[in-house]
Design a protein around this motif. Structure first.
Motif, PDB file in Angstrom:
ATOM      1  N   GLU A   1       9.410   5.569  -0.317  1.00  0.00           N
ATOM      2  CA  GLU A   1       8.789   6.589  -1.160  1.00  0.00           C
ATOM      3  C   GLU A   1       7.482   7.056  -0.532  1.00  0.00           C
ATOM      4  O   GLU A   1       6.711   6.253   0.011  1.00  0.00           O
ATOM      5  CB  GLU A   1       8.504   6.041  -2.559  1.00  0.00           C
ATOM      6  CG  GLU A   1       9.741   5.680  -3.355  1.00  0.00           C
ATOM      7  CD  GLU A   1      10.569   6.887  -3.725  1.00  0.00           C
ATOM      8  OE1 GLU A   1      10.000   7.979  -3.895  1.00  0.00           O
ATOM      9  OE2 GLU A   1      11.803   6.741  -3.831  1.00  0.00           O
ATOM     10  N   MET A   2       7.225   8.359  -0.620  1.00  0.00           N
ATOM     11  CA  MET A   2       5.980   8.946  -0.151  1.00  0.00           C
ATOM     12  C   MET A   2       5.177   9.354  -1.380  1.00  0.00           C
ATOM     13  O   MET A   2       5.664  10.127  -2.215  1.00  0.00           O
ATOM     14  CB  MET A   2       6.261  10.164   0.722  1.00  0.00           C
ATOM     15  CG  MET A   2       5.055  10.714   1.438  1.00  0.00           C
ATOM     16  SD  MET A   2       4.725   9.848   2.994  1.00  0.00           S
ATOM     17  CE  MET A   2       6.044  10.462   4.042  1.00  0.00           C
ATOM     18  N   ILE A   3       3.958   8.822  -1.507  1.00  0.00           N
ATOM     19  CA  ILE A   3       3.147   9.069  -2.701  1.00  0.00           C
ATOM     20  C   ILE A   3       1.797   9.615  -2.274  1.00  0.00           C
ATOM     21  O   ILE A   3       1.110   9.021  -1.431  1.00  0.00           O
ATOM     22  CB  ILE A   3       2.958   7.781  -3.527  1.00  0.00           C
ATOM     23  CG1 ILE A   3       4.325   7.212  -3.927  1.00  0.00           C
ATOM     24  CG2 ILE A   3       2.102   8.043  -4.767  1.00  0.00           C
ATOM     25  CD1 ILE A   3       4.252   5.825  -4.516  1.00  0.00           C
ATOM     26  N   ALA A   4       1.410  10.752  -2.856  1.00  0.00           N
ATOM     27  CA  ALA A   4       0.125  11.381  -2.567  1.00  0.00           C
ATOM     28  C   ALA A   4      -0.745  11.367  -3.823  1.00  0.00           C
ATOM     29  O   ALA A   4      -0.318  10.904  -4.888  1.00  0.00           O
ATOM     30  CB  ALA A   4       0.339  12.816  -2.086  1.00  0.00           C
ATOM     31  N   GLU A   5      -1.964  11.894  -3.680  1.00  0.00           N
ATOM     32  CA  GLU A   5      -2.988  11.978  -4.720  1.00  0.00           C
ATOM     33  C   GLU A   5      -3.584  10.587  -4.964  1.00  0.00           C
ATOM     34  O   GLU A   5      -2.892   9.662  -5.393  1.00  0.00           O
ATOM     35  CB  GLU A   5      -2.467  12.573  -6.023  1.00  0.00           C
ATOM     36  CG  GLU A   5      -1.864  13.949  -5.885  1.00  0.00           C
ATOM     37  CD  GLU A   5      -2.867  15.004  -5.419  1.00  0.00           C
ATOM     38  OE1 GLU A   5      -4.087  14.775  -5.519  1.00  0.00           O
ATOM     39  OE2 GLU A   5      -2.409  16.071  -4.944  1.00  0.00           O
ATOM     40  N   SER A   6      -4.877  10.473  -4.700  1.00  0.00           N
ATOM     41  CA  SER A   6      -5.500   9.147  -4.761  1.00  0.00           C
ATOM     42  C   SER A   6      -5.428   8.528  -6.148  1.00  0.00           C
ATOM     43  O   SER A   6      -5.230   7.321  -6.281  1.00  0.00           O
ATOM     44  CB  SER A   6      -6.952   9.206  -4.274  1.00  0.00           C
ATOM     45  OG  SER A   6      -7.693  10.182  -4.958  1.00  0.00           O
ATOM     46  N   ALA A   7      -5.554   9.338  -7.210  1.00  0.00           N
ATOM     47  CA  ALA A   7      -5.449   8.772  -8.560  1.00  0.00           C
ATOM     48  C   ALA A   7      -4.067   8.179  -8.790  1.00  0.00           C
ATOM     49  O   ALA A   7      -3.924   7.073  -9.333  1.00  0.00           O
ATOM     50  CB  ALA A   7      -5.752   9.851  -9.601  1.00  0.00           C
ATOM     51  N   THR A   8      -3.036   8.902  -8.379  1.00  0.00           N
ATOM     52  CA  THR A   8      -1.664   8.411  -8.532  1.00  0.00           C
ATOM     53  C   THR A   8      -1.446   7.151  -7.705  1.00  0.00           C
ATOM     54  O   THR A   8      -0.822   6.186  -8.172  1.00  0.00           O
ATOM     55  CB  THR A   8      -0.659   9.493  -8.113  1.00  0.00           C
ATOM     56  OG1 THR A   8      -0.894  10.664  -8.890  1.00  0.00           O
ATOM     57  CG2 THR A   8       0.771   9.033  -8.312  1.00  0.00           C
ATOM     58  N   ILE A   9      -1.972   7.148  -6.487  1.00  0.00           N
ATOM     59  CA  ILE A   9      -1.804   5.975  -5.615  1.00  0.00           C
ATOM     60  C   ILE A   9      -2.491   4.753  -6.220  1.00  0.00           C
ATOM     61  O   ILE A   9      -1.925   3.648  -6.238  1.00  0.00           O
ATOM     62  CB  ILE A   9      -2.351   6.260  -4.208  1.00  0.00           C
ATOM     63  CG1 ILE A   9      -1.534   7.367  -3.531  1.00  0.00           C
ATOM     64  CG2 ILE A   9      -2.320   4.992  -3.355  1.00  0.00           C
ATOM     65  CD1 ILE A   9      -2.159   7.891  -2.248  1.00  0.00           C
ATOM     66  N   LEU A  10      -3.703   4.931  -6.743  1.00  0.00           N
ATOM     67  CA  LEU A  10      -4.405   3.797  -7.347  1.00  0.00           C
ATOM     68  C   LEU A  10      -3.618   3.243  -8.530  1.00  0.00           C
ATOM     69  O   LEU A  10      -3.457   2.025  -8.673  1.00  0.00           O
ATOM     70  CB  LEU A  10      -5.811   4.212  -7.783  1.00  0.00           C
ATOM     71  CG  LEU A  10      -6.798   4.560  -6.662  1.00  0.00           C
ATOM     72  CD1 LEU A  10      -8.112   5.058  -7.254  1.00  0.00           C
ATOM     73  CD2 LEU A  10      -7.049   3.374  -5.739  1.00  0.00           C
ATOM     74  N   ARG A  11      -3.119   4.140  -9.367  1.00  0.00           N
ATOM     75  CA  ARG A  11      -2.323   3.683 -10.518  1.00  0.00           C
ATOM     76  C   ARG A  11      -1.025   3.009 -10.047  1.00  0.00           C
ATOM     77  O   ARG A  11      -0.589   2.011 -10.627  1.00  0.00           O
ATOM     78  CB  ARG A  11      -2.009   4.861 -11.437  1.00  0.00           C
ATOM     79  CG  ARG A  11      -3.192   5.304 -12.294  1.00  0.00           C
ATOM     80  CD  ARG A  11      -2.770   6.361 -13.308  1.00  0.00           C
ATOM     81  NE  ARG A  11      -3.811   6.563 -14.294  1.00  0.00           N
ATOM     82  CZ  ARG A  11      -4.440   7.722 -14.521  1.00  0.00           C
ATOM     83  NH1 ARG A  11      -4.112   8.795 -13.797  1.00  0.00           N
ATOM     84  NH2 ARG A  11      -5.356   7.839 -15.455  1.00  0.00           N
ATOM     85  N   TYR A  12      -0.427   3.542  -9.014  1.00  0.00           N
ATOM     86  CA  TYR A  12       0.797   2.954  -8.468  1.00  0.00           C
ATOM     87  C   TYR A  12       0.538   1.530  -7.986  1.00  0.00           C
ATOM     88  O   TYR A  12       1.327   0.613  -8.254  1.00  0.00           O
ATOM     89  CB  TYR A  12       1.303   3.819  -7.317  1.00  0.00           C
ATOM     90  CG  TYR A  12       2.493   3.249  -6.580  1.00  0.00           C
ATOM     91  CD1 TYR A  12       3.792   3.455  -7.042  1.00  0.00           C
ATOM     92  CD2 TYR A  12       2.321   2.498  -5.411  1.00  0.00           C
ATOM     93  CE1 TYR A  12       4.891   2.929  -6.372  1.00  0.00           C
ATOM     94  CE2 TYR A  12       3.407   1.973  -4.739  1.00  0.00           C
ATOM     95  CZ  TYR A  12       4.697   2.187  -5.217  1.00  0.00           C
ATOM     96  OH  TYR A  12       5.773   1.658  -4.550  1.00  0.00           O
ATOM     97  N   LEU A  13      -0.570   1.339  -7.291  1.00  0.00           N
ATOM     98  CA  LEU A  13      -0.849   0.017  -6.719  1.00  0.00           C
ATOM     99  C   LEU A  13      -1.128  -1.037  -7.787  1.00  0.00           C
ATOM    100  O   LEU A  13      -0.658  -2.171  -7.666  1.00  0.00           O
ATOM    101  CB  LEU A  13      -2.031   0.110  -5.745  1.00  0.00           C
ATOM    102  CG  LEU A  13      -1.752   0.896  -4.460  1.00  0.00           C
ATOM    103  CD1 LEU A  13      -3.025   1.046  -3.636  1.00  0.00           C
ATOM    104  CD2 LEU A  13      -0.655   0.231  -3.625  1.00  0.00           C
ATOM    105  N   VAL A  14      -1.882  -0.671  -8.830  1.00  0.00           N
ATOM    106  CA  VAL A  14      -2.125  -1.682  -9.868  1.00  0.00           C
ATOM    107  C   VAL A  14      -0.827  -2.004 -10.609  1.00  0.00           C
ATOM    108  O   VAL A  14      -0.634  -3.148 -11.049  1.00  0.00           O
ATOM    109  CB  VAL A  14      -3.247  -1.273 -10.843  1.00  0.00           C
ATOM    110  CG1 VAL A  14      -4.578  -1.162 -10.130  1.00  0.00           C
ATOM    111  CG2 VAL A  14      -2.934  -0.001 -11.606  1.00  0.00           C
TER     112      VAL A  14
END
Length: 204
Positions: free
Chosen positions: A60-73
């Motif tokens: 999966e390719m994920i952009a936008e830092s807010a989305t990435i931060l939420r994805y990681l937690v």
């Protein structure tokens, strides 16, 4: 392992900071800015808009830092970077987290860009920025971070814009926010991210 496409002097530092906090490694693909301080053409091969940060994980390719931060937690089942769910502070945190790019960044950049080029900041841009910095100072309360002593996603998210403002001298009239920036730079995740990938913003 997560791969992070990281543009020099960019929001990608936010992702490295959280990964450091979580004790999670990544493969970092670095991109230097052009002489005009723009993203290089190579990034457009990663994301159609030439964006950074972008992560790749399990195809999966994920952009936008807010989305990435939420994805990681979510991926690492972390609940240490937000107040407890269902509380007033949780929703206040979510509002502040989204506020950074939805409201604050645009206003801040209207002042940052001329200052970065050595030009005077327009009076209307400075006035708008002052309103937002006063809002952030109020949100800090007794501090030292947005939610006491524990760094949250909102702190990580806001750090890049605060760093840019400090870099061009736009925090001089806002000592509470300047002190907040000093505390952010003391956070272990920030220190780790900038040691491995360089400063969050240009130093000169």
């Amino acid at each position: 392992m997560i791969a992070l496409h990281a543009l020099q002097y960019s929001r990608a530092t936010r992702i490295l900071w959280l990964l450091a906090d979580l004790g999670q490694p990544c493969t970092r693909i670095d991109y230097d800015r052009t002489d005009a301080f723009r993203a290089p053409e190579e990034l457009s091969k990663v994301h159609p808009l030439g964006k950074s940060p972008v992560i790749e994980d399990n195809g999966e390719m994920i952009a936008e830092s807010a989305t990435i931060l939420r994805y990681l937690v979510a991926k690492f089942d972390d609940d240490s970077h937000t107040p407890p769910r269902g509380t007033v502070d949780y929703w206040r945190h979510e509002a502040l987290f989204d506020y950074v790019e939805a409201s604050f960044a645009e206003v801040a950049l209207r002042a940052i860009m001329p200052a970065f080029r050595g030009k005077p900041v327009p009076d209307d841009a400075k006035a708008a920025l002052d309103i937002h910095l006063n809002y952030i100072a109020h949100a800090l309360g007794d501090g030292p971070l947005l939610f006491g002593d524990t760094v949250t996603l909102a702190d990580i998210q806001i750090s890049y814009i605060i760093a840019l403002l400090e870099r061009v001298g736009l925090l001089a009239e806002h000592p509470t926010v300047a002190a907040y920036w000093a505390v952010l730079q003391e956070q272990p995740g920030y220190i780790s991210a900038t040691r491995t990938a360089g400063p969050m913003v240009p130093t000169a």
